[in-house]
Each structure stands twice: as C-alpha cells, then as structure tokens.
Design a protein around this motif. Sequence first.
Motif, PDB file in Angstrom:
ATOM      1  N   VAL A 110       0.755  -0.977   0.144  1.00  0.00           N
ATOM      2  CA  VAL A 110       0.320   0.040   0.113  1.00  0.00           C
ATOM      3  C   VAL A 110       0.992   1.571   0.155  1.00  0.00           C
ATOM      4  O   VAL A 110       1.464   1.329   0.161  1.00  0.00           O
ATOM      5  CB  VAL A 110      -0.876  -0.165   1.504  1.00  0.00           C
ATOM      6  CG1 VAL A 110      -1.918   1.823   1.724  1.00  0.00           C
ATOM      7  CG2 VAL A 110      -2.145  -1.232   1.974  1.00  0.00           C
ATOM      8  N   THR A 111       0.384   1.932  -0.991  1.00  0.00           N
ATOM      9  CA  THR A 111       1.371   3.022  -0.938  1.00  0.00           C
ATOM     10  C   THR A 111       0.251   4.749  -0.476  1.00  0.00           C
ATOM     11  O   THR A 111      -0.777   4.314  -0.423  1.00  0.00           O
ATOM     12  CB  THR A 111       1.558   3.354  -2.848  1.00  0.00           C
ATOM     13  OG1 THR A 111       0.786   3.731  -3.020  1.00  0.00           O
ATOM     14  CG2 THR A 111       2.730   2.264  -2.775  1.00  0.00           C
ATOM     15  N   LEU A 112       1.031   5.646  -0.587  1.00  0.00           N
ATOM     16  CA  LEU A 112       0.548   7.254  -0.440  1.00  0.00           C
ATOM     17  C   LEU A 112       0.061   7.194  -1.283  1.00  0.00           C
ATOM     18  O   LEU A 112      -1.003   7.362  -1.306  1.00  0.00           O
ATOM     19  CB  LEU A 112       2.019   8.386   0.281  1.00  0.00           C
ATOM     20  CG  LEU A 112       2.022   8.042   1.276  1.00  0.00           C
ATOM     21  CD1 LEU A 112       3.097   9.573   2.084  1.00  0.00           C
ATOM     22  CD2 LEU A 112       0.754   7.685   2.460  1.00  0.00           C
ATOM     23  N   GLU A 113      -0.194   7.197  -2.609  1.00  0.00           N
ATOM     24  CA  GLU A 113      -0.902   7.399  -3.567  1.00  0.00           C
ATOM     25  C   GLU A 113      -2.192   6.655  -3.587  1.00  0.00           C
ATOM     26  O   GLU A 113      -3.311   6.564  -4.168  1.00  0.00           O
ATOM     27  CB  GLU A 113      -0.110   7.543  -5.708  1.00  0.00           C
ATOM     28  CG  GLU A 113      -1.145   7.798  -6.161  1.00  0.00           C
ATOM     29  CD  GLU A 113      -1.163   8.839  -6.576  1.00  0.00           C
ATOM     30  OE1 GLU A 113      -2.718   8.724  -7.327  1.00  0.00           O
ATOM     31  OE2 GLU A 113      -0.610   9.799  -5.947  1.00  0.00           O
ATOM     32  N   ASP A 114      -2.025   5.270  -3.787  1.00  0.00           N
ATOM     33  CA  ASP A 114      -3.195   4.297  -3.118  1.00  0.00           C
ATOM     34  C   ASP A 114      -4.245   5.018  -2.608  1.00  0.00           C
ATOM     35  O   ASP A 114      -5.125   5.072  -2.337  1.00  0.00           O
ATOM     36  CB  ASP A 114      -2.999   2.716  -2.610  1.00  0.00           C
ATOM     37  CG  ASP A 114      -1.744   2.259  -3.527  1.00  0.00           C
ATOM     38  OD1 ASP A 114      -1.533   2.750  -4.906  1.00  0.00           O
ATOM     39  OD2 ASP A 114      -1.643   1.509  -3.325  1.00  0.00           O
TER      40      ASP A 114
END
Length: 138
Positions: free
Chosen positions: A84-88
């Motif tokens: 999980v990324t900040l963009e997600d």
Amino acid sequence: VADAAPSCEGEIVAALAKQLKLEEAVVERIFMAGVDHATRAAKRRRLSQPCRSDIGETSASLPTAPEALAVETAASQFGFSTSVTLEDIRRELAEFALERDWDQFHAPRNLVMAMVGEVGELCECFQWRGGGGGGPPG
C-alpha cells in the motif's frame, strides 16, 4: 444472526442520534457509509492476500456488513501490507469523496475552515491546563 444485525444497527443509529442530537436519518446515512467503506476495505484486503485455506477462507469470498465490522482477534492473522502506497490511499480517499459528491465542499476556504474547527477542538483539551507540560487530560 443475520436477522439480528438490522435491529442492532437500528439501535446503534438511534443511540448515536440521541447522543449527537442529530436526526436519525442523517446518522443512519453516515453509519451506512462507514459500513460500506469497511466492507469494501475488507474485500480489498482479502483480494490482495493469497488464498489462506488454513483458516477456511478464499480470496474470492465477499464479506457481509457484520463481517466487515468484526475485529480479527488472532494475532497471527495481522500484518501490515508493504504494497500500500500513499498514492493508493490518496486515490481511495478521492474515490470515497467522489462517490458522495463531496468535491463541492472541498474548496480551499471550506477545507481551511474545517481544519480550524478541528484544531479548536484539539485546543480545548489543553485550554485550562497549567504550566507547559503534559498532554491532554485522560
């Protein structure tokens, strides 16, 4: 058990509406949005994990609202996702707001005023504390 869930939800909504002094319809809409969000988040978690037949769960099973609200108690089942990324997260929040047509309220002025209100609530925790040390009461 499925028949008891709507009754239980109704009692929760009624209690929250009374405590918050809001109309039950408003509280129910917010409550159901949270249930929907929890259901979709649980579905995403299940779909992103490999099939775990050791606990009788497949990656294709879709949770119901009560299942989505249930807390997993087994420590061995818990783990932080490294994918999980900040963009997600940003994309998911944007999708959540778009589904509810909240963009009309997200003008810079409205966001700043909402943030000021939240900061004011946080400041209440420290308002009457003497000295410079310590955190909020409790």
